[in-house]
Motif scaffolding. Structure first.
Motif, short mmCIF file in Angstrom:
data_model
loop_
_atom_site.label_atom_id
_atom_site.label_comp_id
_atom_site.label_asym_id
_atom_site.label_seq_id
_atom_site.Cartn_x
_atom_site.Cartn_y
_atom_site.Cartn_z
N UNK A 76 -41.18 -2.53 -11.90
CA UNK A 76 -40.56 -2.85 -13.20
C UNK A 76 -41.44 -3.80 -13.99
N UNK A 77 -41.96 -4.83 -13.33
CA UNK A 77 -42.79 -5.82 -14.03
C UNK A 77 -44.06 -5.17 -14.57
N UNK A 78 -44.68 -4.32 -13.76
CA UNK A 78 -45.91 -3.68 -14.22
C UNK A 78 -45.64 -2.85 -15.47
N UNK A 79 -44.55 -2.10 -15.44
CA UNK A 79 -44.21 -1.27 -16.60
C UNK A 79 -44.00 -2.14 -17.85
N UNK A 80 -43.23 -3.22 -17.69
CA UNK A 80 -42.90 -4.05 -18.86
C UNK A 80 -44.13 -4.82 -19.36
N UNK A 81 -44.97 -5.26 -18.44
CA UNK A 81 -46.20 -5.95 -18.88
C UNK A 81 -47.06 -5.01 -19.71
N UNK A 130 -46.10 -2.60 -21.48
CA UNK A 130 -45.46 -2.32 -22.78
C UNK A 130 -45.38 -3.58 -23.63
N UNK A 131 -45.84 -4.72 -23.09
CA UNK A 131 -45.75 -5.99 -23.83
C UNK A 131 -44.32 -6.50 -23.94
N UNK A 132 -43.47 -6.14 -22.98
CA UNK A 132 -42.06 -6.55 -23.01
C UNK A 132 -41.83 -7.72 -22.07
N UNK A 133 -40.83 -8.56 -22.36
CA UNK A 133 -40.55 -9.68 -21.45
C UNK A 133 -40.02 -9.18 -20.10
N UNK A 134 -40.36 -9.90 -19.04
CA UNK A 134 -39.91 -9.50 -17.70
C UNK A 134 -38.44 -9.88 -17.50
N UNK A 166 -34.28 -3.32 -14.60
CA UNK A 166 -35.42 -4.23 -14.81
C UNK A 166 -36.59 -3.51 -15.47
N UNK A 167 -36.65 -2.19 -15.27
CA UNK A 167 -37.74 -1.43 -15.85
C UNK A 167 -37.47 -1.15 -17.34
#
Ligand code: COA
Length: 385
Positions: free
Chosen positions: A141-146, A148-152, A168-169
């Protein structure tokens, strides 16, 4: 004169049919198209049990009581946070790094931060098992959001493992249908006999290496397109085809060129993969709900054509593609979802291996020469072109 190797050994290409271990965890009946987890037919349990119940079953050989299930679920959710250094590492990886490669790296590094990294006792391994199963979804989830420039996001203690992964993703609360399908997806991928990644995990465990190392290797094996990586390829193919009317020509062209159709065929199943039946049903329902009917129709048409032309059936990866797409998961992350679930099975196999360990060290049939005369470097000549 070079000698010949006189040993008589039987080589089985791809180790087909070779028995590599004894196991109680799962059984794939390829003739009848059945899959059993600890003796339970997947058709009887798939739509009845949650992923956490499945994890408990695979690890303990029986289904949990409600209290045991609630405890396992909340223990895992409470372990979902990952060290900030691992998040920093995720930030440093270039965007072209495949999520499965990043996941393997992250699991390896999580081992360094694990407080019980060097303790291979059964008790420590049970605790590491829960941490690993908890941390893998967060890495994904963190990798995906990072990227996309989205907050974790932090896990929500009200959710279980699969819905927290989705939450979380994507950052949106999954609806009831999405939660059900995500959990089913994870139940169906949790274990599958002596497949390539499980074998990899057992080989690594058999050297008495640690659980994190065994999972790192297993993730590497799962990534390949002949194994778990097929689900991403299936989606790419469906999107490339784009229209039901174009399926016939596209698939005929692939078969003519002797190309493999991803998501079809299986080493063990000689009939339909039982997991495909459940995923087909939910692919149809979800695609309809999300206005993606054409993607399901394309898949179904591919299935008809490939079955007719080659007599082979969809495997787990085929309908998992349109299911995951409808859940809003990007195709390059599909195989990581498989890994998040299969980690349960890998861990069960690693523990089983440790419990009755003997180094897995097969042999090979040597086909080269023996006893060649040594020539010092100054006297060697390059072969003529
Ligand atoms: N598309 C087209 N033909 C296929 C095929 C596919 N997906 N899978 C198998 N075949 C054909 C082979 O070409 C071969 O035909 P031939 O005898 O006419 O040459 C025959 O079926 C047997 O194939 P083989 O490579 O011996 O099977 P295997 O047991 O070694 O391979 C897989 C099993 C899973 C690797 C194989 O079916 C495959 O490549 N599938 C696509 C990738 C995939 O979906 N992987 C996920 C598996 S869960």
């Amino acid at each position: 004169m070079a000698q010949k190797n006189g040993e008589e050994k039987v080589f089985v290409r791809g180790m087909e049919g070779v028995v590599a271990a004894e196991t109680n965890i799962s059984y794939v009946d390829g003739v009848h198209g059945r899959l059993y987890y600890q003796g339970y037919d997947i058709h009887d349990i798939a739509e009845e049990v949650s992923f956490s119940e499945t994890v408990f079953l695979l690890w303990n050989g029986r289904f949990p009581t409600k209290e045991e299930n609630d405890r396992l679920r909340s223990e895992i959710v409470s372990e979902m946070r990952i060290p900030s250094q691992v998040v920093e590492m995720l930030k440093l990886i270039p965007p072209n790094g495949h999520p499965m490669t990043v996941l393997a790296d992250a699991v390896c590094i999580l081992g360094i931060f694990d407080p019980e990294a060097a303790d291979n006792s059964a008790q420590a391994n049970k605790r590491k098992a829960k941490r690993l199963l908890a941390q893998i979804p967060t890495v994904i989830a963190d990798l995906h959001r990072l990227r996309k420039g989205l907050p974790l996001l932090s896990p929500d203690p009200h959710y279980g493992i699969s819905d927290n992964l989705l939450y979380m993703m994507r950052g949106t609360v999954p609806n009831d249908m999405e939660r059900k399908v995500m959990d089913l997806l994870m139940v169906l991928h949790a274990d599958h006999g002596m497949n390539a990644s499980t074998f990899t995990a057992r080989v690594i465990a058999s050297t008495l290496s640690d659980m994190h190392s065994a999972l790192t290797g297993a993730i590497g094996a799962l990534k390949g397109s002949l194994h778990g990586g097929a689900n991403q390829r299936v989606m790419e193919m469906i999107l490339q085809i784009g229209k039901v009317d174009l399926v016939q020509e596209y698939i005929a062209g692939m078969l003519e060129n002797k190309q493999r159709i991803m998501g079809f065929g299986h080493r063990v199943y000689k009939t339909e993969d039982p997991r495909a039946r459940h995923l087909r049903k939910y692919s149809q329902m979800l695609c309809e709900m999300k206005g993606q009917q054409e993607l399901y129709d394309i898949s179904h048409r591919i299935e008809d054509i490939v079955r007719e032309a080659k007599g082979i059936y969809p495997n787990v990866d085929f309908y998992s593609a349109t299911v995951q797409n409808a859940l809003g998961i990007p195709p390059e992350f599909f195989t990581t979802m498989f890994a998040a679930s299969r980690a349960a099975g890998w861990i069960a196999h690693i523990m089983e291996q440790y419990n009755d360990n003997r180094l897995i060290r097969p042999t090979s049939k040597y086909t080269g020469e023996l006893g060649l005369p040594f020539v010092p470097m100054g006297q060697r000549k390059a072969p003529k072109a």
